[in-house]
Motif scaffolding. Structure first.
Motif, PDB file in Angstrom:
ATOM      1  N   PHE A  72       0.852  -1.183   0.000  1.00  0.00           N
ATOM      2  CA  PHE A  72       0.000   0.000   0.000  1.00  0.00           C
ATOM      3  C   PHE A  72       0.887   1.232   0.000  1.00  0.00           C
ATOM      4  CE2 PHE A  72      -1.993  -3.518   2.161  1.00  0.00           C
ATOM      5  CZ  PHE A  72      -3.251  -3.587   1.573  1.00  0.00           C
ATOM      6  N   SER A  73       0.448   2.258  -0.709  1.00  0.00           N
ATOM      7  CA  SER A  73       1.270   3.458  -0.804  1.00  0.00           C
ATOM      8  C   SER A  73       0.403   4.699  -0.956  1.00  0.00           C
ATOM      9  CB  SER A  73       2.238   3.350  -1.987  1.00  0.00           C
ATOM     10  OG  SER A  73       1.530   3.180  -3.204  1.00  0.00           O
ATOM     11  N   GLY A  74       0.965   5.819  -0.544  1.00  0.00           N
ATOM     12  CA  GLY A  74       0.282   7.098  -0.668  1.00  0.00           C
ATOM     13  C   GLY A  74       1.293   8.223  -0.662  1.00  0.00           C
ATOM     14  N   GLY A  75       0.863   9.392  -1.118  1.00  0.00           N
ATOM     15  CA  GLY A  75       1.789  10.508  -1.163  1.00  0.00           C
ATOM     16  C   GLY A  75       1.150  11.785  -1.644  1.00  0.00           C
ATOM     17  N   THR A  95      -9.157   8.311  -1.638  1.00  0.00           N
ATOM     18  CA  THR A  95      -8.336   9.514  -1.752  1.00  0.00           C
ATOM     19  C   THR A  95      -8.563  10.424  -0.549  1.00  0.00           C
ATOM     20  OG1 THR A  95     -10.013  10.798  -2.926  1.00  0.00           O
ATOM     21  CG2 THR A  95      -8.512   9.470  -4.271  1.00  0.00           C
ATOM     22  N   HIS A  96      -7.606  11.315  -0.357  1.00  0.00           N
ATOM     23  CA  HIS A  96      -7.751  12.443   0.559  1.00  0.00           C
ATOM     24  C   HIS A  96      -7.826  13.703  -0.290  1.00  0.00           C
ATOM     25  CE1 HIS A  96      -7.021  10.882   4.719  1.00  0.00           C
ATOM     26  NE2 HIS A  96      -6.496   9.862   4.045  1.00  0.00           N
ATOM     27  N   SER A  97      -8.193  14.812   0.319  1.00  0.00           N
ATOM     28  CA  SER A  97      -8.253  16.072  -0.429  1.00  0.00           C
ATOM     29  C   SER A  97      -6.895  16.743  -0.535  1.00  0.00           C
ATOM     30  CB  SER A  97      -9.254  17.035   0.228  1.00  0.00           C
ATOM     31  OG  SER A  97      -8.838  17.377   1.539  1.00  0.00           O
ATOM     32  N   ARG A  98      -5.951  16.302   0.311  1.00  0.00           N
ATOM     33  CA  ARG A  98      -4.575  16.792   0.247  1.00  0.00           C
ATOM     34  C   ARG A  98      -3.639  15.593   0.397  1.00  0.00           C
ATOM     35  NH1 ARG A  98      -2.955  21.856   3.625  1.00  0.00           N
ATOM     36  NH2 ARG A  98      -1.321  21.796   2.041  1.00  0.00           N
ATOM     37  N   PRO A  99      -2.311  15.770   0.283  1.00  0.00           N
ATOM     38  CA  PRO A  99      -1.390  14.632   0.288  1.00  0.00           C
ATOM     39  C   PRO A  99      -1.517  13.722   1.504  1.00  0.00           C
ATOM     40  CG  PRO A  99      -0.254  16.583  -0.484  1.00  0.00           C
ATOM     41  CD  PRO A  99      -1.611  17.038  -0.037  1.00  0.00           C
ATOM     42  N   ILE A 100      -1.285  12.422   1.246  1.00  0.00           N
ATOM     43  CA  ILE A 100      -1.189  11.421   2.313  1.00  0.00           C
ATOM     44  C   ILE A 100       0.249  11.453   2.818  1.00  0.00           C
ATOM     45  CG2 ILE A 100      -1.259   8.961   2.861  1.00  0.00           C
ATOM     46  CD1 ILE A 100      -3.401   8.701   0.649  1.00  0.00           C
ATOM     47  N   ILE A 113      -4.717   2.562   7.818  1.00  0.00           N
ATOM     48  CA  ILE A 113      -5.020   3.871   8.389  1.00  0.00           C
ATOM     49  C   ILE A 113      -4.094   4.891   7.729  1.00  0.00           C
ATOM     50  CG2 ILE A 113      -5.166   5.266  10.478  1.00  0.00           C
ATOM     51  CD1 ILE A 113      -5.478   2.638  12.049  1.00  0.00           C
ATOM     52  N   THR A 114      -4.685   5.945   7.173  1.00  0.00           N
ATOM     53  CA  THR A 114      -3.915   6.983   6.509  1.00  0.00           C
ATOM     54  C   THR A 114      -4.061   8.308   7.248  1.00  0.00           C
ATOM     55  OG1 THR A 114      -5.793   7.411   5.029  1.00  0.00           O
ATOM     56  CG2 THR A 114      -4.048   5.962   4.207  1.00  0.00           C
ATOM     57  N   GLY A 115      -2.974   9.070   7.281  1.00  0.00           N
ATOM     58  CA  GLY A 115      -2.993  10.421   7.819  1.00  0.00           C
ATOM     59  C   GLY A 115      -2.622  11.390   6.717  1.00  0.00           C
ATOM     60  N   SER A 116      -3.249  12.565   6.716  1.00  0.00           N
ATOM     61  CA  SER A 116      -3.092  13.471   5.586  1.00  0.00           C
ATOM     62  C   SER A 116      -2.868  14.906   6.028  1.00  0.00           C
ATOM     63  CB  SER A 116      -4.337  13.395   4.697  1.00  0.00           C
ATOM     64  OG  SER A 116      -4.336  14.403   3.713  1.00  0.00           O
ATOM     65  N   TRP A 117      -2.341  15.682   5.087  1.00  0.00           N
ATOM     66  CA  TRP A 117      -2.221  17.121   5.295  1.00  0.00           C
ATOM     67  C   TRP A 117      -3.586  17.802   5.236  1.00  0.00           C
ATOM     68  CZ3 TRP A 117       2.519  18.189   1.581  1.00  0.00           C
ATOM     69  CH2 TRP A 117       3.660  17.592   2.130  1.00  0.00           C
ATOM     70  N   ASP A 118      -4.645  17.056   4.912  1.00  0.00           N
ATOM     71  CA  ASP A 118      -5.989  17.643   4.964  1.00  0.00           C
ATOM     72  C   ASP A 118      -6.578  17.596   6.382  1.00  0.00           C
ATOM     73  OD1 ASP A 118      -6.859  15.024   5.382  1.00  0.00           O
ATOM     74  OD2 ASP A 118      -7.832  14.825   3.437  1.00  0.00           O
ATOM     75  N   ALA A 119      -5.726  17.237   7.369  1.00  0.00           N
ATOM     76  CA  ALA A 119      -6.119  17.203   8.785  1.00  0.00           C
ATOM     77  C   ALA A 119      -7.210  16.170   9.054  1.00  0.00           C
ATOM     78  CB  ALA A 119      -6.546  18.585   9.274  1.00  0.00           C
ATOM     79  N   GLU A 140      -5.114  19.437  13.302  1.00  0.00           N
ATOM     80  CA  GLU A 140      -3.988  19.893  12.478  1.00  0.00           C
ATOM     81  C   GLU A 140      -3.646  18.831  11.433  1.00  0.00           C
ATOM     82  OE1 GLU A 140      -1.859  21.922  11.476  1.00  0.00           O
ATOM     83  OE2 GLU A 140      -1.853  23.679  12.791  1.00  0.00           O
ATOM     84  N   ARG A 141      -2.817  19.193  10.474  1.00  0.00           N
ATOM     85  CA  ARG A 141      -2.361  18.261   9.450  1.00  0.00           C
ATOM     86  C   ARG A 141      -1.451  17.200  10.070  1.00  0.00           C
ATOM     87  NH1 ARG A 141      -0.131  22.901   9.854  1.00  0.00           N
ATOM     88  NH2 ARG A 141       2.091  23.295   9.644  1.00  0.00           N
TER      89      ARG A 141
END
Length: 334
Positions: A72-75, A95-100, A113-119, A140-141
Motif C-alpha cells: 500500500f502506498s500514498g503521497g 483519496t484524501h483532499s490533500r497529500p497522504i 489507516i492513513t494520515g493526511s495534510w488535509d487534517a 492539524e495536518r
C-alpha cells in the motif's frame, strides 16, 4: 550472494528517499518510496530491484500487507493505492483532499489507516468494494504516525499529538502537546508498548510514556543529538527518522548530518555511531528480525535550492547494514 557488513543497493531512485518499509514475511524484501514519484521493491540479499511502480507525485508512505502479497502506498497525489505484487496491478482504494503523509497497516483491525495534510485520519478495509470505512477530523495536518498493538500515535502540526485505540477511533484516548519546542520530524513506537519517541528539526529526541500517572510521567525525558561543532561554530541538524530495534528495544536515530546513532533509552546512553554517510539520512528501518537496517541517504534540502544544484548532492543511496546483537543490545545486557 555473500552479505557484507553493509551494501549499497543498485538501481536507486533519482530523487530523495521519503520512506522505507520491510516485508514481515520475506525479510529480505524492502520497499522504497521516493520524491521521484516511484515506489520500488528490492531483494536486498540479491541486490536486485524486483519491481517499480510509478505514481503521479512523490511517495511519502508505504507498507506491506501481513501476507506480503500486496503493498500500500500514498503521497502527494492524494491517492491510497493497493498493489498486487503477483499481478503487478494496482487499485485505488480511496483519496484524501490533500497529500497522504503517513500510513500504517493495523493487524489488530486488518485495516489501512492513513494520515493526511488535509487534517484527517481515514480507515480503509482493502477487502471491501468500498474501502473507506471512516474518516476523522483532526485539529492539524498529520506529519507522522506509528502504532504498536492497539495503540496508534499521530504527530501533527502545531506540536500536537493524539493517541488512539485502533478498535475505537471516534475519539483519541489522549491528546498531548509535544515536549519538544519545534516541529515533529520523526516518530516511532516502542515495541514493548510502553511509549514512543519523537524527534524534531532542532536536533532533539524525546522519550514519551503512555501511562499518564505522575510517577511514570516523571521518567520521560528529552536529549540533544545530531549536533556538531565545525570551525568553532555549533551546527544543529534535523533528526529525520527514528526506528526501534524489534528485539532489544533500543532505537536508532538518523539526521541531516549524515549520521546514524544507536541509543539505549533506558540507560540514557548512546551505544554507537556509524561512520558518516555522504549526505543526509532521510529514513531508516529495521526488518522484523532486527538483523538488517535499511538506510536511505539523499540531499535533504537543508541548504536550499543552491545546495540541490551541487553535483555531489545528486547521489541517492540505499544502504542495507547487517546488524549484530552487540551493536544494538542495551547496556544492561551487554
Amino acid at each position: 550472494m555473500t552479505f557484507l557488513v553493509e551494501l549499497e543497493l543498485e538501481t536507486t531512485p533519482t530523487d530523495g528517499i521519503a520512506c522505507l518499509a520491510w516485508s514481515t514475511v520475506d525479510q529480505k524484501n524492502l520497499l522504497v518510496g521516493s520524491w521521484d514519484s516511484s515506489l520500488r521493491l528490492y531483494d536486498t540479499d540479491a541486490n536486485k530491484q524486483l519491481a517499480k511502480f510509478d505514481h503521479k507525485a512523490a511517495v511519502l508512505g508505504a507498507c506491506f500487507s501481513p501476507d506480503g502479497r500486496s503493498v500500500f502506498s500514498g503521497g502527494l497525489d492524494t491517492w491510497l493505492r493497493m498493489w498486487d505484487l503477483q499481478q503487478e496491478e494496482f487499485r485505488v482504494l480511496s483519496t484524501h483532499s490533500r497529500p497522504i503523509s503517513s500510513l500504517i497497516y493495523s493487524q489488530v483491525t486488518n485495516n489501512i489507516i492513513t494520515g493526511s495534510w488535509d487534517a484527517t485520519l481515514a480507515v480503509h478495509d482493502p477487502r471491501s468494494a468500498t474501502p473507506k470505512v471512516a474518516s476523522y477530523d483532526l485539529p492539524e495536518r498529520v506529519y507522522h504516525m506509528d502504532s504498536v498493538g492497539n495503540t496508534l500515535v499521530v504527530a501533527m502540526g502545531g506540536r500536537k499529538i493524539n493517541i488512539y485505540d485502533v478498535r475505537k477511533m471516534e475519539k483519541p484516548t489522549q491528546e498531548r502537546e509535544s515536549s519538544l519546542r519545534f516541529m515533529t520530524r520523526a516518530l516511532a513506537c516502542m515495541p514493548s508498548g510502553e511509549g514512543f519517541a519523537i524527534a524534531s528539526i532542532e536536533g532533539r529526541v524525546a522519550v514519551e510514556i503512555f501511562d499518564m500517572s505522575p510517577a511514570v510521567q516523571a521518567k520521560k525525558y528529552a536529549f540533544k543529538c545530531h549536533r556538531q561543532t565545525i570551525d568553532g561554530n555549533d551546527h544543529v541538524w534535523p533528526v529525520n527518522s527514528l526506528a526501534f530495534h524489534p528485539i532489544h528495544h533500543t532505537f536508532a536515530s538518523a539526521g541531516s548530518d549524515g549520521l546514524v546513532s544507536i541509543w539505549d533509552h533506558t540507560a540514557k546512553k548512546r551505544l554507537r555511531q556509524y561512520p558518516q554517510y555522504h549526505n543526509a539520512v532521510n529514513a531508516i528501518s529495521f526488518n522484523a528480525a532486527g538483523s538488517k537496517l535499511a538506510i536511505g541517504v539523499s540531499y535533504g534540502w537543508d541548504k536550499g535550492q543552491e545546495g540541490a544544484r551541487a553535483p555531489e548532492n545528486g547521489r541517492v543511496s540505499i544502504f542495507v547494514r547487517q546488524v549484530t546483537d552487540k551493536e544494538v543490545m542495551p547496556k544492561s545486557k551487554a
